[in-house]
Motif scaffolding. Structure first.
Motif, short mmCIF file in Angstrom:
data_model
loop_
_atom_site.label_atom_id
_atom_site.label_comp_id
_atom_site.label_asym_id
_atom_site.label_seq_id
_atom_site.Cartn_x
_atom_site.Cartn_y
_atom_site.Cartn_z
N SER A 191 15.05 39.56 21.96
CA SER A 191 16.43 38.93 20.74
C SER A 191 17.74 38.28 21.03
O SER A 191 18.01 37.80 20.51
CB SER A 191 17.08 40.59 20.19
OG SER A 191 18.15 40.24 19.56
N ASN A 236 17.49 34.04 19.33
CA ASN A 236 18.27 34.29 18.48
C ASN A 236 19.21 32.59 19.48
O ASN A 236 20.19 32.22 18.47
CB ASN A 236 19.45 35.01 17.77
CG ASN A 236 19.21 35.58 17.37
OD1 ASN A 236 18.28 35.40 16.31
ND2 ASN A 236 18.57 37.41 17.74
N ILE A 266 18.74 32.28 9.11
CA ILE A 266 19.34 32.94 9.63
C ILE A 266 19.46 32.54 10.61
O ILE A 266 20.38 31.70 11.60
CB ILE A 266 19.97 34.73 10.00
CG1 ILE A 266 20.07 35.23 8.39
CG2 ILE A 266 21.04 34.50 10.76
CD1 ILE A 266 20.17 36.58 8.53
N MET A 269 22.31 29.67 12.51
CA MET A 269 22.71 29.93 14.62
C MET A 269 22.04 28.69 15.32
O MET A 269 23.34 28.38 15.50
CB MET A 269 21.84 31.17 14.34
CG MET A 269 22.45 32.84 14.33
SD MET A 269 23.45 33.09 14.29
CE MET A 269 23.00 33.65 16.68
N ALA A 279 28.15 35.24 18.18
CA ALA A 279 27.23 35.79 17.04
C ALA A 279 26.01 36.60 17.46
O ALA A 279 26.17 38.06 17.03
CB ALA A 279 27.01 34.76 15.90
N ARG A 296 27.66 40.11 18.66
CA ARG A 296 28.58 40.92 18.30
C ARG A 296 27.74 40.98 17.29
O ARG A 296 27.48 42.51 16.36
CB ARG A 296 29.89 40.08 17.64
CG ARG A 296 30.88 40.87 16.23
CD ARG A 296 31.14 42.45 17.19
NE ARG A 296 31.71 43.19 15.75
CZ ARG A 296 31.97 44.09 16.10
NH1 ARG A 296 31.37 45.23 16.61
NH2 ARG A 296 32.55 44.86 14.74
N LEU A 297 27.21 39.98 15.95
CA LEU A 297 26.82 40.42 14.61
C LEU A 297 25.37 41.08 14.97
O LEU A 297 25.31 41.61 14.01
CB LEU A 297 26.61 39.30 14.11
CG LEU A 297 27.87 38.27 14.05
CD1 LEU A 297 28.35 36.91 13.58
CD2 LEU A 297 29.64 39.57 12.94
N ILE A 298 24.28 40.08 16.00
CA ILE A 298 23.29 40.61 15.88
C ILE A 298 22.63 42.38 16.93
O ILE A 298 22.37 43.24 15.96
CB ILE A 298 22.83 39.48 16.28
CG1 ILE A 298 22.79 38.50 15.39
CG2 ILE A 298 20.83 40.32 16.63
CD1 ILE A 298 21.54 37.09 15.82
N ASN A 358 30.67 45.39 20.87
CA ASN A 358 32.30 45.44 19.99
C ASN A 358 33.01 44.22 20.80
O ASN A 358 32.26 44.01 21.53
CB ASN A 358 33.09 46.98 20.17
CG ASN A 358 33.18 47.51 21.63
OD1 ASN A 358 33.28 46.59 22.77
ND2 ASN A 358 32.69 48.53 21.89
#
Lengths: 139, 189
Positions: free
Chosen positions: B35, B39, B128, B132, B143, B146-148, B152
Protein backbone atom coordinates in the motif's frame (compact mmCIF):
# COMPACT_ATOMS: atom_id res chain seq x y z
CA UNK A 1 -5.01 27.06 2.19
CA UNK A 2 -6.26 26.48 5.71
CA UNK A 3 -4.14 27.74 8.60
CA UNK A 4 -2.33 25.12 10.67
CA UNK A 5 -4.46 25.40 13.80
CA UNK A 6 -7.71 25.00 11.85
CA UNK A 7 -6.27 22.08 9.91
CA UNK A 8 -5.26 20.51 13.23
CA UNK A 9 -8.81 20.83 14.51
CA UNK A 10 -10.23 19.40 11.28
CA UNK A 11 -7.94 16.37 11.51
CA UNK A 12 -8.90 15.82 15.14
CA UNK A 13 -12.57 16.10 14.17
CA UNK A 14 -12.10 13.53 11.37
CA UNK A 15 -10.51 11.15 13.89
CA UNK A 16 -13.30 11.88 16.40
CA UNK A 17 -10.72 12.98 18.96
CA UNK A 18 -11.73 16.57 19.72
CA UNK A 19 -11.61 17.57 23.38
CA UNK A 20 -14.58 19.67 24.59
CA UNK A 21 -12.38 22.79 24.38
CA UNK A 22 -11.32 22.00 20.82
CA UNK A 23 -14.94 21.25 19.93
CA UNK A 24 -15.88 24.72 21.15
CA UNK A 25 -12.96 26.31 19.31
CA UNK A 26 -14.00 24.65 16.07
CA UNK A 27 -17.60 25.70 16.64
CA UNK A 28 -16.45 29.30 17.11
CA UNK A 29 -14.44 29.12 13.91
CA UNK A 30 -17.48 27.79 12.03
CA UNK A 31 -19.49 30.74 13.31
CA UNK A 32 -16.81 33.15 12.11
CA UNK A 33 -16.27 31.32 8.81
CA UNK A 34 -19.49 29.57 7.75
CA UNK A 35 -17.74 28.05 4.70
CA UNK A 36 -15.70 25.92 7.10
CA UNK A 37 -18.66 23.57 7.54
CA UNK A 38 -18.69 22.59 3.86
CA UNK A 39 -14.89 22.37 3.83
CA UNK A 40 -14.95 19.88 6.71
CA UNK A 41 -17.64 17.89 4.97
CA UNK A 42 -15.55 17.80 1.75
CA UNK A 43 -12.47 16.70 3.70
CA UNK A 44 -14.41 13.90 5.39
CA UNK A 45 -15.63 12.72 1.96
CA UNK A 46 -12.07 12.82 0.59
CA UNK A 47 -10.79 10.90 3.62
CA UNK A 48 -13.41 8.19 3.01
CA UNK A 49 -12.50 7.96 -0.69
CA UNK A 50 -8.80 7.71 0.04
CA UNK A 51 -9.24 4.85 2.51
CA UNK A 52 -10.23 2.64 -0.45
CA UNK A 53 -6.68 3.05 -1.72
CA UNK A 54 -5.25 1.20 1.28
CA UNK A 55 -5.81 -2.30 -0.09
CA UNK A 56 -2.93 -3.13 -2.40
CA UNK A 57 -0.81 -6.16 -3.10
CA UNK A 58 2.31 -7.16 -4.93
CA UNK A 59 2.55 -10.03 -7.37
CA UNK A 60 2.17 -13.48 -5.76
CA UNK A 61 5.90 -14.22 -6.12
CA UNK A 62 6.84 -11.26 -3.87
CA UNK A 63 7.08 -13.36 -0.73
CA UNK A 64 9.37 -15.95 -2.35
CA UNK A 65 11.60 -13.24 -3.78
CA UNK A 66 11.98 -11.54 -0.42
CA UNK A 67 12.89 -14.82 1.23
CA UNK A 68 15.45 -15.48 -1.49
CA UNK A 69 16.97 -12.05 -0.81
CA UNK A 70 17.04 -12.79 2.91
CA UNK A 71 18.90 -16.04 2.24
CA UNK A 72 21.43 -14.11 0.16
CA UNK A 73 21.70 -11.58 2.98
CA UNK A 74 22.37 -14.38 5.49
CA UNK A 75 25.19 -15.60 3.21
CA UNK A 76 26.55 -12.04 2.93
CA UNK A 77 25.72 -11.81 -0.76
CA UNK A 78 24.37 -8.52 -2.14
CA UNK A 79 20.65 -8.37 -2.97
CA UNK A 80 19.65 -8.62 -6.62
CA UNK A 81 16.69 -6.49 -7.64
CA UNK A 82 15.17 -7.87 -10.76
CA UNK A 83 12.77 -5.17 -11.85
CA UNK A 84 11.43 -6.55 -15.07
CA UNK A 85 13.78 -5.56 -17.89
CA UNK A 86 11.09 -5.39 -20.59
CA UNK A 87 8.72 -3.50 -18.30
CA UNK A 88 11.32 -0.81 -17.60
CA UNK A 89 12.36 -0.57 -21.22
CA UNK A 90 8.72 -0.22 -22.25
CA UNK A 91 8.25 2.61 -19.75
CA UNK A 92 11.38 4.34 -21.01
CA UNK A 93 10.56 4.11 -24.70
CA UNK A 94 8.16 7.09 -24.96
CA UNK A 95 10.67 9.21 -23.07
CA UNK A 96 13.89 8.42 -24.88
CA UNK A 97 12.71 7.88 -28.46
CA UNK A 98 14.10 5.42 -30.95
CA UNK A 99 17.63 6.89 -31.39
CA UNK A 100 18.34 6.62 -27.66
CA UNK A 101 16.62 3.29 -27.24
CA UNK A 102 19.79 1.40 -28.13
CA UNK A 103 21.75 3.22 -25.45
CA UNK A 104 18.92 2.75 -22.96
CA UNK A 105 18.91 -0.95 -23.80
CA UNK A 106 22.63 -1.21 -23.20
CA UNK A 107 22.66 0.49 -19.82
CA UNK A 108 19.61 -1.37 -18.63
CA UNK A 109 21.22 -4.64 -19.62
CA UNK A 110 24.30 -3.54 -17.73
CA UNK A 111 22.16 -2.69 -14.72
CA UNK A 112 20.48 -6.05 -14.76
CA UNK A 113 23.58 -8.13 -15.18
CA UNK A 114 26.75 -6.36 -14.20
CA UNK A 115 28.49 -5.01 -11.17
CA UNK A 116 30.66 -1.90 -11.16
CA UNK A 117 33.71 -4.11 -11.66
CA UNK A 118 32.46 -5.04 -15.10
CA UNK A 119 32.25 -1.47 -16.37
CA UNK A 120 35.73 -1.65 -17.98
CA UNK A 121 34.48 -4.60 -20.03
CA UNK A 122 31.53 -2.56 -21.28
CA UNK A 123 33.89 0.32 -21.96
CA UNK A 124 36.07 -1.96 -24.09
CA UNK A 125 33.10 -3.45 -25.92
CA UNK A 126 31.15 -0.33 -26.68
CA UNK A 127 33.73 2.43 -26.35
CA UNK A 128 31.32 4.61 -24.45
CA UNK A 129 32.53 8.00 -23.19
CA UNK A 130 33.01 8.45 -19.47
CA UNK A 131 29.79 10.47 -19.00
CA UNK A 132 27.75 7.55 -20.26
CA UNK A 133 29.72 5.15 -18.13
CA UNK A 134 28.73 7.21 -15.11
CA UNK A 135 25.16 6.53 -16.13
CA UNK A 136 25.79 2.82 -15.75
CA UNK A 137 27.03 3.27 -12.26
CA UNK A 138 23.91 5.00 -10.94
CA UNK A 139 21.51 2.53 -12.47
CA UNK B 1 2.04 -22.55 13.96
CA UNK B 2 4.02 -19.36 13.34
CA UNK B 3 0.84 -17.55 12.40
CA UNK B 4 -0.29 -17.80 16.02
CA UNK B 5 2.85 -16.00 17.25
CA UNK B 6 2.66 -12.38 18.34
CA UNK B 7 4.96 -9.88 16.62
CA UNK B 8 7.21 -9.89 19.68
CA UNK B 9 7.51 -13.68 19.57
CA UNK B 10 8.25 -13.61 15.85
CA UNK B 11 10.96 -10.99 16.29
CA UNK B 12 12.57 -13.05 19.05
CA UNK B 13 12.48 -16.11 16.78
CA UNK B 14 14.11 -14.18 13.92
CA UNK B 15 16.81 -12.92 16.27
CA UNK B 16 17.39 -16.55 17.20
CA UNK B 17 18.08 -17.36 13.55
CA UNK B 18 14.64 -18.64 12.46
CA UNK B 19 14.20 -17.36 8.89
CA UNK B 20 10.74 -18.91 8.60
CA UNK B 21 9.64 -16.56 11.38
CA UNK B 22 10.71 -13.66 9.21
CA UNK B 23 8.65 -15.20 6.40
CA UNK B 24 5.61 -14.86 8.65
CA UNK B 25 6.47 -11.18 9.33
CA UNK B 26 6.69 -10.61 5.56
CA UNK B 27 3.31 -12.29 5.05
CA UNK B 28 1.78 -10.20 7.86
CA UNK B 29 3.07 -6.82 6.65
CA UNK B 30 3.26 -7.28 2.88
CA UNK B 31 -0.07 -5.47 2.49
CA UNK B 32 1.08 -2.37 4.39
CA UNK B 33 4.34 -2.26 2.43
CA UNK B 34 2.49 -2.71 -0.89
CA UNK B 35 0.00 0.00 0.00
CA UNK B 36 2.82 2.39 0.86
CA UNK B 37 5.11 1.64 -2.10
CA UNK B 38 2.38 1.43 -4.77
CA UNK B 39 0.71 4.64 -3.66
CA UNK B 40 4.06 6.41 -3.55
CA UNK B 41 5.60 5.03 -6.75
CA UNK B 42 2.69 3.76 -8.81
CA UNK B 43 2.08 0.12 -9.66
CA UNK B 44 4.90 -1.87 -11.24
CA UNK B 45 8.38 -3.24 -10.75
CA UNK B 46 9.80 -0.12 -9.09
CA UNK B 47 7.27 -0.42 -6.26
CA UNK B 48 8.02 -4.13 -5.91
CA UNK B 49 11.75 -3.42 -5.70
CA UNK B 50 11.06 -0.81 -3.01
CA UNK B 51 8.93 -3.43 -1.24
CA UNK B 52 11.77 -5.96 -1.33
CA UNK B 53 14.27 -3.35 -0.20
CA UNK B 54 11.96 -2.45 2.70
CA UNK B 55 11.79 -6.06 3.84
CA UNK B 56 15.57 -6.47 3.62
CA UNK B 57 16.10 -3.28 5.65
CA UNK B 58 13.58 -4.57 8.18
CA UNK B 59 15.42 -7.88 8.44
CA UNK B 60 18.76 -6.16 8.90
CA UNK B 61 17.44 -3.75 11.51
CA UNK B 62 15.37 -6.13 13.63
CA UNK B 63 18.31 -6.51 16.04
CA UNK B 64 17.99 -2.81 16.81
CA UNK B 65 14.19 -2.83 17.11
CA UNK B 66 13.36 -2.40 20.78
CA UNK B 67 9.60 -2.31 20.48
CA UNK B 68 9.27 1.45 21.12
CA UNK B 69 6.60 1.55 18.42
CA UNK B 70 4.31 -1.07 16.91
CA UNK B 71 6.01 -3.24 14.29
CA UNK B 72 3.47 -2.02 11.72
CA UNK B 73 4.55 1.58 12.36
CA UNK B 74 8.21 0.61 12.15
CA UNK B 75 7.67 -1.22 8.83
CA UNK B 76 5.68 1.70 7.43
CA UNK B 77 8.44 4.13 8.39
CA UNK B 78 10.99 2.03 6.48
CA UNK B 79 8.63 1.64 3.50
CA UNK B 80 7.82 5.34 3.17
CA UNK B 81 11.46 6.41 3.43
CA UNK B 82 12.57 3.73 0.97
CA UNK B 83 9.89 4.93 -1.46
CA UNK B 84 11.03 8.55 -1.04
CA UNK B 85 14.60 7.42 -1.78
CA UNK B 86 13.34 5.68 -4.94
CA UNK B 87 11.59 8.85 -6.06
CA UNK B 88 14.78 10.86 -5.49
CA UNK B 89 16.75 8.29 -7.50
CA UNK B 90 14.15 8.37 -10.28
CA UNK B 91 14.27 12.15 -10.45
CA UNK B 92 18.06 12.13 -10.55
CA UNK B 93 18.17 9.50 -13.29
CA UNK B 94 15.52 11.18 -15.39
CA UNK B 95 17.11 14.61 -15.16
CA UNK B 96 20.55 13.26 -16.02
CA UNK B 97 19.50 11.07 -18.92
CA UNK B 98 16.48 12.53 -20.56
CA UNK B 99 15.98 16.08 -19.28
CA UNK B 100 12.67 14.89 -17.91
CA UNK B 101 11.21 17.11 -15.23
CA UNK B 102 7.61 15.92 -15.25
CA UNK B 103 8.01 12.19 -14.92
CA UNK B 104 5.09 10.65 -13.08
CA UNK B 105 6.50 7.14 -12.97
CA UNK B 106 4.53 4.03 -13.85
CA UNK B 107 1.13 4.89 -15.23
CA UNK B 108 -2.00 4.01 -13.30
CA UNK B 109 -3.71 3.38 -16.65
CA UNK B 110 -1.70 0.16 -16.75
CA UNK B 111 -2.81 -0.89 -13.28
CA UNK B 112 -4.53 -4.25 -13.40
CA UNK B 113 -7.69 -4.59 -11.37
CA UNK B 114 -7.61 -7.08 -8.53
CA UNK B 115 -10.69 -9.01 -7.39
CA UNK B 116 -11.51 -6.25 -4.95
CA UNK B 117 -11.50 -3.56 -7.65
CA UNK B 118 -14.81 -3.66 -9.46
CA UNK B 119 -16.69 -1.19 -11.66
CA UNK B 120 -16.52 2.41 -10.56
CA UNK B 121 -14.37 1.47 -7.58
CA UNK B 122 -11.63 0.47 -9.98
CA UNK B 123 -11.99 3.68 -12.00
CA UNK B 124 -11.89 5.64 -8.77
CA UNK B 125 -8.76 3.79 -7.64
CA UNK B 126 -7.05 4.67 -10.92
CA UNK B 127 -8.17 8.30 -10.69
CA UNK B 128 -6.90 8.64 -7.13
CA UNK B 129 -3.65 6.96 -8.14
CA UNK B 130 -3.19 9.43 -10.97
CA UNK B 131 -4.04 12.38 -8.73
CA UNK B 132 -1.48 11.11 -6.21
CA UNK B 133 1.31 10.95 -8.81
CA UNK B 134 0.76 14.66 -9.50
CA UNK B 135 1.59 15.53 -5.89
CA UNK B 136 5.14 16.42 -4.96
CA UNK B 137 6.83 13.50 -3.16
CA UNK B 138 6.77 15.21 0.24
CA UNK B 139 3.02 15.92 -0.07
CA UNK B 140 2.39 12.43 -1.41
CA UNK B 141 4.12 10.85 1.59
CA UNK B 142 1.88 12.78 3.98
CA UNK B 143 -1.23 11.85 1.96
CA UNK B 144 -0.31 8.16 1.95
CA UNK B 145 0.33 8.01 5.68
CA UNK B 146 -2.55 10.18 6.83
CA UNK B 147 -5.32 9.78 4.25
CA UNK B 148 -4.73 6.25 3.00
CA UNK B 149 -3.32 4.52 6.04
CA UNK B 150 -5.10 6.60 8.66
CA UNK B 151 -2.16 7.48 10.92
CA UNK B 152 -2.68 10.57 13.04
CA UNK B 153 -0.66 13.68 12.29
CA UNK B 154 1.75 13.15 15.20
CA UNK B 155 2.56 9.62 13.96
CA UNK B 156 3.05 10.94 10.43
CA UNK B 157 5.43 13.61 11.73
CA UNK B 158 7.37 10.98 13.65
CA UNK B 159 7.63 8.62 10.67
CA UNK B 160 8.84 11.35 8.33
CA UNK B 161 11.04 13.10 10.87
CA UNK B 162 9.29 16.47 10.45
CA UNK B 163 7.27 18.82 12.67
CA UNK B 164 3.52 18.27 13.13
CA UNK B 165 2.93 21.78 11.79
CA UNK B 166 4.73 20.84 8.58
CA UNK B 167 2.56 17.74 8.27
CA UNK B 168 -0.59 19.83 8.67
CA UNK B 169 0.49 22.39 6.14
CA UNK B 170 1.47 19.72 3.57
CA UNK B 171 -1.74 17.85 4.26
CA UNK B 172 -3.85 20.91 3.62
CA UNK B 173 -2.17 21.51 0.26
CA UNK B 174 -2.21 17.83 -0.67
CA UNK B 175 -5.94 17.60 0.00
CA UNK B 176 -6.66 20.67 -2.10
CA UNK B 177 -4.62 19.29 -5.02
CA UNK B 178 -6.18 15.84 -4.72
CA UNK B 179 -9.68 17.33 -4.70
CA UNK B 180 -8.84 19.35 -7.81
CA UNK B 181 -7.43 16.27 -9.54
CA UNK B 182 -10.47 14.15 -8.76
CA UNK B 183 -12.84 16.93 -9.83
CA UNK B 184 -11.12 16.90 -13.23
CA UNK B 185 -11.83 13.19 -13.61
CA UNK B 186 -15.24 12.89 -11.99
CA UNK B 187 -16.78 16.34 -12.01
CA UNK B 188 -18.30 17.66 -8.83
CA UNK B 189 -20.23 14.56 -7.71
Amino acid sequence: MTDIRTQYLIERAIDGNLTPEEQQELQDLKTLYPELESQISAEVNLANLMKGQASASFRPEFHAKVMEQISREAENQPPVFDADFVDRLWNLFPKVGLPSLGTACVFMFANASTAAAEIPIIDALFGLPSEQLQMFSIF
Amino acid sequence: MLETYSDTELIAAVKGGNQRAFGEIVRRYEGIVASTAINMLGPGSEAEDAGQETMIKLFKSLDRFKGQSKLSTYVTRIAINTSLDSLRRRKKQMSRFFSMVDDEGPKWDNYIASDSDQGRDFELKQAIGKAMTRLKPEFRAVAVLRLIQGHNTREVADMLGIETGTVLSRLSRAKAQLADGLREDFGND
